[in-house]
Structure formats: C-alpha cells, structure tokens
Motif scaffolding. Structure first.
Motif, short mmCIF file in Angstrom:
data_model
loop_
_atom_site.label_atom_id
_atom_site.label_comp_id
_atom_site.label_asym_id
_atom_site.label_seq_id
_atom_site.Cartn_x
_atom_site.Cartn_y
_atom_site.Cartn_z
N GLY A 105 0.78 -1.23 0.00
CA GLY A 105 0.00 0.00 0.00
C GLY A 105 0.81 1.28 0.00
O GLY A 105 1.95 1.32 -0.45
N LEU A 106 0.19 2.35 0.54
CA LEU A 106 0.74 3.70 0.40
C LEU A 106 1.03 4.40 1.72
O LEU A 106 1.49 5.54 1.71
CB LEU A 106 -0.26 4.56 -0.39
N VAL A 107 0.78 3.76 2.86
CA VAL A 107 0.81 4.51 4.11
C VAL A 107 1.79 3.99 5.16
O VAL A 107 1.94 4.60 6.21
CB VAL A 107 -0.60 4.59 4.73
N GLU B 37 -4.14 11.95 -4.26
CA GLU B 37 -3.98 11.04 -5.39
C GLU B 37 -2.51 10.65 -5.53
O GLU B 37 -1.61 11.45 -5.32
CB GLU B 37 -4.46 11.70 -6.68
N GLU B 38 -2.29 9.38 -5.90
CA GLU B 38 -0.96 8.85 -6.09
C GLU B 38 -0.89 8.18 -7.47
O GLU B 38 -1.92 7.81 -8.03
CB GLU B 38 -0.62 7.83 -5.00
N TRP C 207 -3.21 5.38 -8.30
CA TRP C 207 -4.29 5.37 -7.31
C TRP C 207 -4.93 6.76 -7.29
O TRP C 207 -4.58 7.62 -6.48
CB TRP C 207 -3.75 5.03 -5.92
N PRO C 208 -5.88 7.02 -8.18
CA PRO C 208 -6.44 8.37 -8.35
C PRO C 208 -7.55 8.72 -7.37
O PRO C 208 -8.35 9.62 -7.64
CB PRO C 208 -6.99 8.31 -9.78
N TRP C 209 -7.61 8.03 -6.23
CA TRP C 209 -8.67 8.25 -5.25
C TRP C 209 -8.06 8.75 -3.94
O TRP C 209 -7.48 7.96 -3.17
CB TRP C 209 -9.44 6.96 -5.00
N PRO C 210 -8.18 10.03 -3.62
CA PRO C 210 -7.74 10.49 -2.31
C PRO C 210 -8.59 9.83 -1.22
O PRO C 210 -9.77 9.53 -1.43
CB PRO C 210 -7.96 12.00 -2.36
#
Length: 231
Positions: A91-93, A121-122, A125-128
């Motif tokens: 993931g991203l966190v 957005e990343e 992954w275009p969903w904040p």
C-alpha cells in the motif's frame, strides 16, 4: 503548531503499548511487565519497523503483481516499490507519519489514542482517502479499530474484504510460556497474473501486519491483469 510526536504511549493497569506515528502501528506491547510483541525502538521519525511489523497496510496489503490492476475497464499503474519481484508492496501509508488526533498518556484518555492520515492522489491510485485508527488497552490487552473514507468523487477500488467471504471477528491469543508463531511459507504471497489468489496465507502473516485491508468485491471490483500473451 505543536510538533507531532514520533510515538505515543497508552496505559491501563498493567497493560502498556507504544504506538509509532510512522506507520501507525504498535512498536511495543507489555502486559504485567511481559513483552507480547517482538517490537522495535522508536528513536525518531526515521525509525523503521522491521519487515513492516504491526503497521497499517492500506489501501492494499501484500503485493500487487506487476504493480498494476484494472478497475472499471481502466488500467492503473502503481509505483513499482519492489522491483526485484515486479510488485507494488503493502500500500501507500506504511512509511508515512500519521497525526495524533486525540488521547494518549497525559491526556483525559490515557488508555486510548486515535491517529489519522489523509492521502492525496498517487500514481496508479487516483482516489484520495482518509484513514483513522484507534488503539485501546485494557486489562486483557490491546484492541484496534480502523476506518477508511473515500474522498474522491468517484467509486474507489475497494480493498475492504476477502473477496466477498464472510469473515467473523478475529482475535489472536497465546498461552503462557515462550510461544512463537512461525510461517511455513518463506515466499511472497504474489498472485500470478490472471490467477487471483485470496490473501491471508502464511506468507502474508510473517509480516506481522496490524491491519491489512483485503481484496475488492462488488460492482466496482478490480481484476488482475491477464498474463502476457493471454487472450
């Protein structure tokens, strides 16, 4: 503005937990003076949990094969964070600094702490989204609850359950004495392209993750990319 701590401690009776703000996972947990985790020392904001131990993994756990997926007919290319395995990992966190929203030692709720994080957005992954985690200790141990909010205007690729399977509440306990849980599969839990595999195998468990959000389901479910050369 008050500087954010690198960790926060919560206590209740003989139970004590230290939560690292980088990755929002417990770095130590003791009950009656006995260590319940193979923790790590938080020496600053650069302190890293070994093998992602106890960290929040979102918006996906484990590895995304080829660092890519399709959602609602559109291909999304994530950042390749594990080039040696051609995957996007965990993931991203996990390596971000979270904000302590409330609680902790020295407050009105010394047994509870809430941490939160907003992610824009990343790539791929275009969903904040916004995450929050609440840890609470009592005389029997540590409890955790997690919440995730989609801040995008469109449906998000959801990683919130195990492919539609009904999963009962989960608890992990161990009796007295020196006991360890071993993973018998040393390899990465990567689903081969075109052949989805449910997460949660022994390979996934060896990371000691505090929170892994499972596989997507429903009308907006994503699917793995077809294997190269497949029809």
């Amino acid at each position: 503005m008050r500087a954010q701590p690198t960790s926060v401690t919560i206590t209740s009776g003989d139970c004590r937990a230290t939560i690292a703000t980088r990755g929002a996972g417990p770095s130590s947990l003791t009950l009656g003076g006995q260590d319940l985790l193979e923790g790590y020392e938080v020496t600053g904001s650069s302190a890293e949990a070994p093998f992602f131990a106890n960290l929040v993994l979102a918006p996906w756990p484990n590895r995304t094969d080829q660092a890519a997926f399709e959602f609602d007919g559109e291909r999304h290319q994530l950042e390749l964070t594990e080039p040696s395995k051609n995957t996007a990992l965990h993931g991203l966190v996990a390596d971000r600094m979270w904000t302590v929203a409330s609680g902790g030692e020295g407050t009105d709720t010394p047994d509870t702490v809430e941490l939160e994080l907003s992610v824009a957005e990343e790539p791929g992954w275009p969903w904040p989204f916004h995450l929050s985690v609440v840890y609470r200790v009592n005389d029997s141990g540590l409890q955790a609850s997690f919440a995730m909010r989609n801040d995008a205007d469109a449906p998000m690729h959801r990683c919130t359950d195990a492919r539609g399977l009904r999963i009962p509440p989960v608890s992990l306990g161990a009796g007295s004495g020196d006991r360890r849980l071993h993973a018998d599969d040393p390899g990465p839990p990567v689903a081969p392209a075109g052949r989805p595999r449910a997460s949660g195998g022994t390979g996934a468990g060896r990371c000691g993750c505090a929170a892994g959000l499972g596989q997507p389901t429903g009308r907006h479910a994503a699917r793995p990319l077809p294997a190269p050369g497949a029809d």
